[in-house]
Design an enzyme around this catalytic site. Sequence first.
Site, PDB file in Angstrom:
ATOM      1  N   SER A  40      -0.655  -4.034  -1.909  1.00 44.72           N
ATOM      2  CA  SER A  40      -1.489  -3.494  -2.985  1.00 44.72           C
ATOM      3  C   SER A  40      -0.779  -3.564  -4.334  1.00 44.72           C
ATOM      4  O   SER A  40      -1.415  -3.442  -5.373  1.00 44.72           O
ATOM      5  CB  SER A  40      -1.888  -2.051  -2.665  1.00 44.72           C
ATOM      6  OG  SER A  40      -0.741  -1.226  -2.706  1.00 44.72           O
ATOM      7  N   HIS A  41       0.538  -3.723  -4.332  1.00 44.23           N
ATOM      8  CA  HIS A  41       1.275  -3.926  -5.581  1.00 44.23           C
ATOM      9  C   HIS A  41       1.861  -5.333  -5.648  1.00 44.23           C
ATOM     10  O   HIS A  41       2.786  -5.593  -6.404  1.00 44.23           O
ATOM     11  CB  HIS A  41       2.388  -2.894  -5.747  1.00 44.23           C
ATOM     12  CG  HIS A  41       1.866  -1.558  -6.172  1.00 44.23           C
ATOM     13  ND1 HIS A  41       1.657  -0.538  -5.290  1.00 44.23           N
ATOM     14  CD2 HIS A  41       1.484  -1.094  -7.384  1.00 44.23           C
ATOM     15  CE1 HIS A  41       1.176   0.519  -5.942  1.00 44.23           C
ATOM     16  NE2 HIS A  41       1.057   0.206  -7.206  1.00 44.23           N
TER      17      HIS A  41
ATOM     18  N   GLU B 284      -6.167   3.648  -1.247  1.00 42.64           N
ATOM     19  CA  GLU B 284      -6.479   3.971   0.146  1.00 42.64           C
ATOM     20  C   GLU B 284      -7.931   4.459   0.262  1.00 42.64           C
ATOM     21  O   GLU B 284      -8.652   4.102   1.206  1.00 42.64           O
ATOM     22  CB  GLU B 284      -5.502   5.052   0.613  1.00 42.64           C
ATOM     23  CG  GLU B 284      -5.540   5.386   2.079  1.00 42.64           C
ATOM     24  CD  GLU B 284      -5.091   4.217   2.947  1.00 42.64           C
ATOM     25  OE1 GLU B 284      -5.678   4.040   4.024  1.00 42.64           O
ATOM     26  OE2 GLU B 284      -4.181   3.468   2.523  1.00 42.64           O
TER      27      GLU B 284
END
Lengths: 331, 331
Positions: A41-42, A182
Amino acid sequence: MTLDALRELARAKLRAAGLAGDHADAVAETMVAGERDGCASHGIYRLLVADRSIRAGVVVPDAVPQVSEPKAGLVRVDGGGGFAQLAFERGMPLLVDKARANGIAALALNNVVHFAALWPEVEALAEQGLVALAFTPSHAWVAPAGGTKPVFGTNPIAFGWPRPGREPFVFDFATSAVARGEIELHRREGRAIPDDWGYDADGRSTNDATAVLDGAMRTFGGHKGSALAAMVELLAGPLIADMTSAESIAADKGRGGSPIGGELILAIDPAGFLGDAVRAHLERAEAMFAAIEGQSARLPSQRRYAARARSLAEGVTIPAALYADIMAIGV
Amino acid sequence: MTLDALRELARAKLRAAGLAGDHADAVAETMVAGERDGCASHGIYRLLVADRSIRAGVVVPDAVPQVSEPKAGLVRVDGGGGFAQLAFERGMPLLVDKARANGIAALALNNVVHFAALWPEVEALAEQGLVALAFTPSHAWVAPAGGTKPVFGTNPIAFGWPRPGREPFVFDFATSAVARGEIELHRREGRAIPDDWGYDADGRSTNDATAVLDGAMRTFGGHKGSALAAMVELLAGPLIADMTSAESIAADKGRGGSPIGGELILAIDPAGFLGDAVRAHLERAEAMFAAIEGQSARLPSQRRYAARARSLAEGVTIPAALYADIMAIGV
């Protein structure tokens, strides 16, 4: 893909999206680091986020960071509305110098667009032998303990501690109960969320991810996490003349851009208090780490470093759909 | 009793217990502050704890704190094995000066016996207009997340933020799931504890308070609280050449004394980054506090300040049994 190939791709696509060369290089570095460390996600996915921020006019693509020294122990970098990474790169050498000279120093990044994790910053400082803390607000999405309306951002706190001969001890976590991503993942997949993640717009607990995204998330750890979230707002907002999360989301005017605002980074030189005895005392820290790992509890950054070792040896795999989206940037 | 009468009693009894006059005055001050603010467990009851530590030889009753300046931004006070309060009093003026001169500064208290809350320290600094953070390890009583054996102390974190014309925003909490005193209270009363407070010596969750006191407490907030507990160990242990919680309990050799070790206090001057605009930016912080209180969520120190107002107006009531125990000190 090898990490070198990934880096070249990220740099090229950030330039194609309209970002100036020095910004593109700095931003690419943190995306490659995220992908390398298994933080999808990063990771390289953030190319899409950066592209969106550039197209929405949220970020100044060719901002020139301005470094100043308000006090002997303070560094300020005005990012001029650009991404935070280059501002940090430009301010870090002076922060390191000041921490070594005075024992402790602080760096404020102002007027930057933030969409990355904080661990790259504290890890870079720990690799210079310094102890580091970092804080940043985001957008007001999180309710204080005892309330149900958004006041705080996801407000991460990161910490880095140097470990001679090995990767630093690093943690970086949101003070919200879970990452906002999330909850977004649950929404996309149509899955229910636990009812202690947040509230709907009427202040009721709910299992509906969309309702929480439109309502308010909770902090982690009850009133203690809420107190920490408030501290992050204060330290990296009013203390450095930059926006709170409420001000940041108001300034976004519904564009859905990344948070704009500030970041505060503290650096402490162990040699300040320890003099020649740094090595001996860092060994005592190692004894504590051994006591944690000896009972098969994990250190915070352990999973990330394991992924890093794999990526360095084997490269990384980018999902085909993501790769296609990335290739479409700037075309 | 009026607070003045309580102060006189505390001073007299600490002297009667064998404490030097300057230490007695400093220690009495924090006990009166605790009682005044409705923190019974950190109030005048602590006279019994201090008396026990003195009789057990855990504390040096006439220690002379030694102040030094290892770096332009650092102050160190070697407490010489005495209680922490006088060491803090002696180091604070220099910490304030350095924070104002450099923008940020740190104070390490070394070799002190700690049995009080941290909020008096950060509140005192916030009353000087500074932003403050404080950390201290204790005895190894708390297991890391994912483990069941004690490594950390209850490791509090305290934060203070100045509010012009009103009491500072202050929090001070243990990174353990609950205060150790809370578990001791359950033991004394023979009550069961929730099974997520800790583990017995065999690493099993239990409702038995005694088993947890002999086993390990949990951290608050899962792996995030555990990461913060580790940070407190590092910052106020090896970073300042002082003991970790594991080393402190080993040094106690089963005497049951208060933790011996260090404390780290950071101070940041808002004028450093803000210059003449301090007032305007502190007003923005007030807007955030209003957003919290406006939804009837409490600020962390609110209950304590309410108790303070009552105590200043009406005095405090000491339970008869406690009063009798206090009167027996030094007799």
